[in-house]
Write an enzyme that holds these catalytic residues in place. Structure first.
Site, mmCIF file in Angstrom:
data_model
loop_
_atom_site.group_PDB
_atom_site.id
_atom_site.type_symbol
_atom_site.label_atom_id
_atom_site.label_comp_id
_atom_site.label_asym_id
_atom_site.label_seq_id
_atom_site.Cartn_x
_atom_site.Cartn_y
_atom_site.Cartn_z
ATOM 1 N N LYS A 52 -85.314 7.088 -3.134
ATOM 2 C CA LYS A 52 -84.360 6.480 -1.959
ATOM 3 C C LYS A 52 -83.927 8.126 -0.997
ATOM 4 C CE LYS A 52 -80.754 8.992 -4.403
ATOM 5 N NZ LYS A 52 -79.631 8.057 -5.291
ATOM 6 N N ARG A 154 -68.976 2.472 -11.530
ATOM 7 C CA ARG A 154 -69.333 2.730 -9.931
ATOM 8 C C ARG A 154 -70.137 1.437 -10.305
ATOM 9 N NH1 ARG A 154 -73.799 6.597 -7.561
ATOM 10 N NH2 ARG A 154 -74.833 6.182 -8.924
ATOM 11 N N TYR A 277 -65.737 26.510 19.659
ATOM 12 C CA TYR A 277 -64.930 25.474 19.768
ATOM 13 C C TYR A 277 -63.394 25.612 18.614
ATOM 14 C CZ TYR A 277 -68.207 22.278 22.654
ATOM 15 O OH TYR A 277 -68.576 21.785 23.339
ATOM 16 N N MET A 330 -72.880 20.472 18.560
ATOM 17 C CA MET A 330 -73.700 19.798 18.140
ATOM 18 C C MET A 330 -75.505 19.906 18.756
ATOM 19 S SD MET A 330 -74.210 15.941 20.883
ATOM 20 C CE MET A 330 -73.071 15.315 20.562
#
Length: 387
Positions: A52, A154, A277, A330
């Protein structure tokens, strides 16, 4: 085992490293070796493969074909679209959809499973009824699995549901073919956790209600809990891709994914200057910093950042480790290379973010997460090559 061609793998050519800012290498031989090692540990139980989430970020097509060649015959995906993609590659495989009947509860939706020979893992009474009605209307006993909850809370039917179904089917068989019952371990990566034994005992009680149906409990960690947890089929996931299987222990699995990035530039920064930052970290000495061509847009988690209050992840450059300094941005990451000989770090060198020198689980721990999230978060910007 007959030899098979791997058309998708044969077309995966390594990119020209001179054009790459970042590079993700997937070692398919290591993936195959990991599968074979796990299959040895499962003994008489079948060893399936979980593919998956794009095979945990490594690429569904090459991973599925490699695992098939290594001996896997049963595969697990999360969504039917993943199953359909796997079916085009593996026409003879058994493919289960862990999330069950995903999408609208309509004939067209269920036809999709049938058309691609996908076996839903039914996770609630409603899904059992829906699949029952669909198969009855078609007069076709299509295969499926049923998930029983033993402590995850779940997906999964309760033990009371299991008893009711068992009683009901003694007098009237279901319209579908129940091929497998499963449950999911909550704390398999903590071998001494009491939850493991509790779930094992609960699953044994469910198994006793369906003695003629194959059973599966063990995930990656469950494989290493021993034969009592193996039942008829084990379904490892993260271990196939090189992730740790036991919390706090070095992974016995081979490294499959290696992520590297270029050093773009070097700069000298005086003591007491903020970096990146938010000015969350300041230099504690006159420092030499390297700027690397990778960031959170490439799937490297921002939570791996460093600050004056919390140390972040590390990278490896020419055999030396260097800590991230300041926030992951980023497209760029800054690392402190003050402690590395100057001639050992220069523009154009490669820095390893995880791989043989920096375990993926160490990066995940520094980022406050797990290797699963780190691998499945990898973007498509890094150029990939397959070994």
């Amino acid at each position: 085992m007959p030899d098979i061609s791997l058309p998708h793998i044969s077309h995966l050519t390594a990119p020209d490293p001179s054009l790459a800012g970042s590079h993700l290498t997937i070692d398919l031989k290591a993936l195959a070796d990991n599968y074979r090692m796990l299959a040895q540990k499962t003994g008489s139980a079948e060893c399936a493969a979980v593919i998956k989430a794009d095979a945990y970020g490594t690429g569904l097509e090459p991973a599925a074909e490699t695992l098939w060649q290594a001996g896997a015959r049963t595969f697990f995906v999360a969504h039917p679209q993943e199953g359909a993609k796997a079916r085009t590659l593996l026409p003879d495989a058994v493919i289960y959809v862990l999330n069950g009947l995903v999408g609208d509860d309509s004939k067209d939706g269920f036809d999709y499973y049938r058309a691609h020979q996908l076996r839903p893992v039914l996770g609630c009474r409603e899904e059992v009824s829906l699949w029952q009605d669909y198969c009855a209307n078609r007069e076709e006993a299509l295969p499926c699995a049923i998930h029983f909850d033993t402590g995850m809370n779940r997906l999964g039917l309760s033990f009371a549901d299991a008893e009711a179904l068992s009683t009901q089917w003694k007098t009237a068989k279901p319209a579908f073919a129940l091929e497998l019952i499963i449950s999911h371990l909550v704390c398999a990566d903590e071998p001494k956790h009491p939850k493991n034994l509790d779930q094992l005992e609960k699953f044994r009680a469910v198994r006793a209600l369906f003695p003629d149906v194959k059973a599966s409990l063990a995930n990656s960690g469950g494989v290493f809990l021993g034969p009592d947890y193996h039942f008829d089929l084990c379904r490892p996931g993260i271990a196939l891709y090189g992730g740790a299987v036991c919390e706090g222990e070095k992974s016995p699995m081979k490294v499959v994914a290696t992520l590297k990035s270029r050093v773009l530039s070097m700069r000298d920064v005086p003591e007491g200057q903020s970096v990146s930052y938010g000015a969350t970290e300041t230099t504690k000495r006159n420092s030499r910093l390297a700027i690397l061509c990778l960031g959170y847009a490439d799937g490297y988690l921002r939570t791996a950042s460093s600050s004056d209050l919390k140390k972040g992840a590390k990278v490896a450059i020419n055999g030396h480790q260097a800590p991230i300094i300041g926030r992951v941005t980023m497209d760029l990451i800054i690392v402190d290379v003050t402690g590395i000989p100057q001639e050992q770090v220069k523009r154009g060198d490669w820095a390893e973010f995880f791989g043989s020198q920096i375990p993926v689980d160490d990066v995940a721990e520094a980022a406050g997460t797990i290797s699963y999230e780190l691998l499945t978060s990898l973007g498509l910007r890094a150029l990939r090559s397959y070994l």
